[in-house]
Design an enzyme around this catalytic site. Structure first.
Site, PDB file in Angstrom:
ATOM      1  N   ARG A  97       0.891  -1.183   0.000  1.00 20.29           N
ATOM      2  CA  ARG A  97       0.000   0.000   0.000  1.00 20.29           C
ATOM      3  C   ARG A  97       0.915   1.214   0.000  1.00 20.29           C
ATOM      4  O   ARG A  97       1.679   1.424   0.957  1.00 20.29           O
ATOM      5  CB  ARG A  97      -0.916  -0.011   1.219  1.00 20.29           C
ATOM      6  CG  ARG A  97      -1.651   1.301   1.414  1.00 20.29           C
ATOM      7  CD  ARG A  97      -2.783   1.214   2.407  1.00 20.29           C
ATOM      8  NE  ARG A  97      -3.916   0.499   1.835  1.00 20.29           N
ATOM      9  CZ  ARG A  97      -5.162   0.547   2.304  1.00 20.29           C
ATOM     10  NH1 ARG A  97      -5.436   1.281   3.371  1.00 20.29           N
ATOM     11  NH2 ARG A  97      -6.127  -0.126   1.732  1.00 20.29           N
ATOM     12  N   HIS A 124      -7.088   0.711  -6.631  1.00 21.87           N
ATOM     13  CA  HIS A 124      -7.307  -0.187  -5.490  1.00 21.87           C
ATOM     14  C   HIS A 124      -7.897  -1.499  -6.022  1.00 21.87           C
ATOM     15  O   HIS A 124      -9.050  -1.842  -5.741  1.00 21.87           O
ATOM     16  CB  HIS A 124      -8.220   0.472  -4.468  1.00 21.87           C
ATOM     17  CG  HIS A 124      -8.187  -0.139  -3.098  1.00 21.87           C
ATOM     18  ND1 HIS A 124      -7.333  -1.177  -2.751  1.00 21.87           N
ATOM     19  CD2 HIS A 124      -8.912   0.139  -1.974  1.00 21.87           C
ATOM     20  CE1 HIS A 124      -7.550  -1.497  -1.482  1.00 21.87           C
ATOM     21  NE2 HIS A 124      -8.490  -0.722  -0.992  1.00 21.87           N
ATOM     22  N   GLN A 127      -9.621  -4.212  -3.846  1.00 19.42           N
ATOM     23  CA  GLN A 127     -10.976  -3.810  -3.437  1.00 19.42           C
ATOM     24  C   GLN A 127     -11.969  -4.180  -4.535  1.00 19.42           C
ATOM     25  O   GLN A 127     -13.074  -4.674  -4.251  1.00 19.42           O
ATOM     26  CB  GLN A 127     -11.006  -2.291  -3.178  1.00 19.42           C
ATOM     27  CG  GLN A 127     -12.365  -1.754  -2.783  1.00 19.42           C
ATOM     28  CD  GLN A 127     -12.810  -2.238  -1.413  1.00 19.42           C
ATOM     29  OE1 GLN A 127     -12.071  -2.127  -0.445  1.00 19.42           O
ATOM     30  NE2 GLN A 127     -14.019  -2.773  -1.324  1.00 19.42           N
ATOM     31  N   ASP A 213     -17.371   6.506  -2.073  1.00 19.33           N
ATOM     32  CA  ASP A 213     -16.189   6.420  -1.198  1.00 19.33           C
ATOM     33  C   ASP A 213     -15.943   7.815  -0.639  1.00 19.33           C
ATOM     34  O   ASP A 213     -16.571   8.801  -1.081  1.00 19.33           O
ATOM     35  CB  ASP A 213     -14.985   5.905  -2.016  1.00 19.33           C
ATOM     36  CG  ASP A 213     -13.714   5.721  -1.193  1.00 19.33           C
ATOM     37  OD1 ASP A 213     -13.808   5.581   0.052  1.00 19.33           O
ATOM     38  OD2 ASP A 213     -12.616   5.733  -1.778  1.00 19.33           O
ATOM     39  N   CYS A 251     -16.389   1.181   0.152  1.00 19.09           N
ATOM     40  CA  CYS A 251     -15.232   0.312   0.457  1.00 19.09           C
ATOM     41  C   CYS A 251     -14.833   0.397   1.924  1.00 19.09           C
ATOM     42  O   CYS A 251     -14.128  -0.488   2.408  1.00 19.09           O
ATOM     43  CB  CYS A 251     -14.056   0.676  -0.437  1.00 19.09           C
ATOM     44  SG  CYS A 251     -13.448   2.351  -0.177  1.00 19.09           S
ATOM     45  N   ARG A 279     -13.499  -8.948   0.783  1.00 23.51           N
ATOM     46  CA  ARG A 279     -12.096  -8.570   0.589  1.00 23.51           C
ATOM     47  C   ARG A 279     -11.192  -9.789   0.740  1.00 23.51           C
ATOM     48  O   ARG A 279     -10.317 -10.047  -0.085  1.00 23.51           O
ATOM     49  CB  ARG A 279     -11.676  -7.491   1.614  1.00 23.51           C
ATOM     50  CG  ARG A 279     -12.205  -6.104   1.343  1.00 23.51           C
ATOM     51  CD  ARG A 279     -11.628  -5.525   0.056  1.00 23.51           C
ATOM     52  NE  ARG A 279     -10.169  -5.557   0.066  1.00 23.51           N
ATOM     53  CZ  ARG A 279      -9.391  -4.602   0.583  1.00 23.51           C
ATOM     54  NH1 ARG A 279      -9.933  -3.535   1.111  1.00 23.51           N
ATOM     55  NH2 ARG A 279      -8.072  -4.685   0.543  1.00 23.51           N
TER      56      ARG A 279
HETATM   57  N1   CP Z   1     -11.238  -0.587   1.998  1.00 25.01           N
HETATM   58  C1   CP Z   1      -9.972  -0.594   2.488  1.00 25.01           C
HETATM   59  O1   CP Z   1      -8.992  -0.751   1.752  1.00 25.01           O
HETATM   60  O2   CP Z   1      -9.898  -0.439   3.826  1.00 25.01           O
HETATM   61  P1   CP Z   1      -8.589  -0.216   4.704  1.00 25.01           P
HETATM   62  O3   CP Z   1      -8.060   1.144   4.370  1.00 25.01           O
HETATM   63  O4   CP Z   1      -9.060  -0.327   6.125  1.00 25.01           O
HETATM   64  O5   CP Z   1      -7.579  -1.277   4.353  1.00 25.01           O
HETATM   65  N1  NVA Z   2     -10.031   6.360  -1.494  1.00 23.03           N
HETATM   66  C1  NVA Z   2      -9.614   5.996  -0.158  1.00 23.03           C
HETATM   67  C2  NVA Z   2      -9.769   4.537   0.046  1.00 23.03           C
HETATM   68  C3  NVA Z   2      -9.369   4.005   1.379  1.00 23.03           C
HETATM   69  C4  NVA Z   2      -9.559   2.521   1.505  1.00 23.03           C
HETATM   70  C5  NVA Z   2      -8.172   6.431   0.070  1.00 23.03           C
HETATM   71  O1  NVA Z   2      -7.358   6.297  -0.859  1.00 23.03           O
HETATM   72  O2  NVA Z   2      -7.863   6.938   1.140  1.00 23.03           O
END
Ligand code: CP
Ligand code: NVA
Length: 291
Positions: A97, A124, A127, A213, A251, A279
């Site tokens: 990440r 993502h 997701q 989101d 999400c 997930r």
């Molecule tokens: N939806 C998602 O990726 O959640 P987290 O940021 O908690 O991993």
């Molecule tokens: N769009 C959000 C998703 C988090 C799971 C972010 O990037 O922060």
């Protein structure tokens, strides 16, 4: 093979991943990843991604190692390309990440083991695996879907993934927070029709599932006030959904009172906990195919 964007898979490969995910969801009896290890590198916070990958690896008979950026030498300036090669000495796959999607591309370029995107500023895709499982479980293969809100990383992956599966997608965003043209170009290669609009009511009309989101993603905090102003008309609330039977996805984490109201998130339309559970199954379907 790496999984940095959902269309790193062909539609046939995506179908295999989703089929594996459904099979695993029904039965975790085997240990297909016995003696396999997943290195999990995080530059940003996570609840679902971290726990679903770690528990998922355990369910598959393997092992996951959590690596917070500040806890490893990457945080003290070791180059990404060296980190990539070191992790490949021990692990069988890397999930990362990252703040900047280019970091994933560097990891992938120097990694002899699969690299999986656990969220970047652009995409993502893990997701999306959960989202597609959820849409197809609840509505079916012919579901029409809508995205309402910020044209962000989750929106980009979902739009391309849904088009790959043949779902018609309508994306409603303010012009200044629209998806990049490149996302629409990628989606246009696939059977699902993608329509862009600035009108949330147009997107919701006829949609089986409405997805939103947060309006301020990680890394966008400096733009918070402008974003809240521009995105206010895109709140997913009962007024917007009135007269439809649409289900709602998010999400998570959610900001209640911003992109979605408490009553919608907690109400009968909401699929968010099914999505969160999926997930793990979606990722496990991917891992057994990749590793
Ligand atoms: N939806 C998602 O990726 O959640 P987290 O940021 O908690 O991993
Ligand atoms: N769009 C959000 C998703 C988090 C799971 C972010 O990037 O922060």
């Amino acid at each position: 093979m790496h999984f940095l964007t959902v269309d790193d898979l062909t539609p046939t490969e995506l179908d295999s991943v989703l089929t594996s995910a459904r099979d695993l969801k029904g039965d975790y009896a085997g240990t297909p990843l016995a003696d396999r290890s997943l290195a999990m590198l995080f530059e940003k916070a996570s609840t679902r991604t971290r726990v679903s990958f770690e528990v998922g690896m355990t369910k598959l008979g393997g092992h996951a190692v959590f690596l917070g950026k500040e806890d490893i030498q990457l945080g003290r300036g070791e180059p990404v390309k060296d980190t990539a090669r070191a992790l490949a000495c021990y692990a069988d796959a890397v999930m990362a990440r990252v703040d900047d999607h280019e970091t994933l591309e560097t990891l992938a370029a120097y990694s002899s083991i699969p690299v999986v995107n656990g969220l970047s500023d652009e995409a993502h895709p893990v997701q999306t695996l959960a989202d597609l499982l959820t849409v197809e479980e609840v509505v079916g293969d012919d579901a029409s879907v809508a995205w309402v809100g910020d044209g962000n990383n989750v929106a980009a992956s979902f739009t391309v993934g849904a088009a790959m599966r043949g779902h018609d997608v309508t994306v409603a965003t303010p012009a200044e927070y629209a998806l990049d043209d490149g996302v629409f170009d990628r989606a246009s290669d696939y059977p699902g029709t993608v329509t862009a609009t600035t009108d949330p009511e147009e997107a919701v009309a006829g949609a089986d599932v409405v997805y939103t989101d947060v309006w301020v993603s990680m890394g966008d905090e400096d733009e918070r006030e402008q974003r809240l102003d521009a995105l206010q008309p895109y709140q997913v609330n009962e007024e917007l959904l009135a007269g439809t039977d649409a289900k709602v996805m998010h999400c998570l984490p959610a900001h209640r009172g911003e992109e979605i109201t408490e009553d919608v998130l907690e109400g009968e339309r909401s699929l968010v906990w099914r999505q969160a559970e999926n997930r793990m199954h979606g990722q496990n379907g991917l891992l057994v195919q990749l590793v």
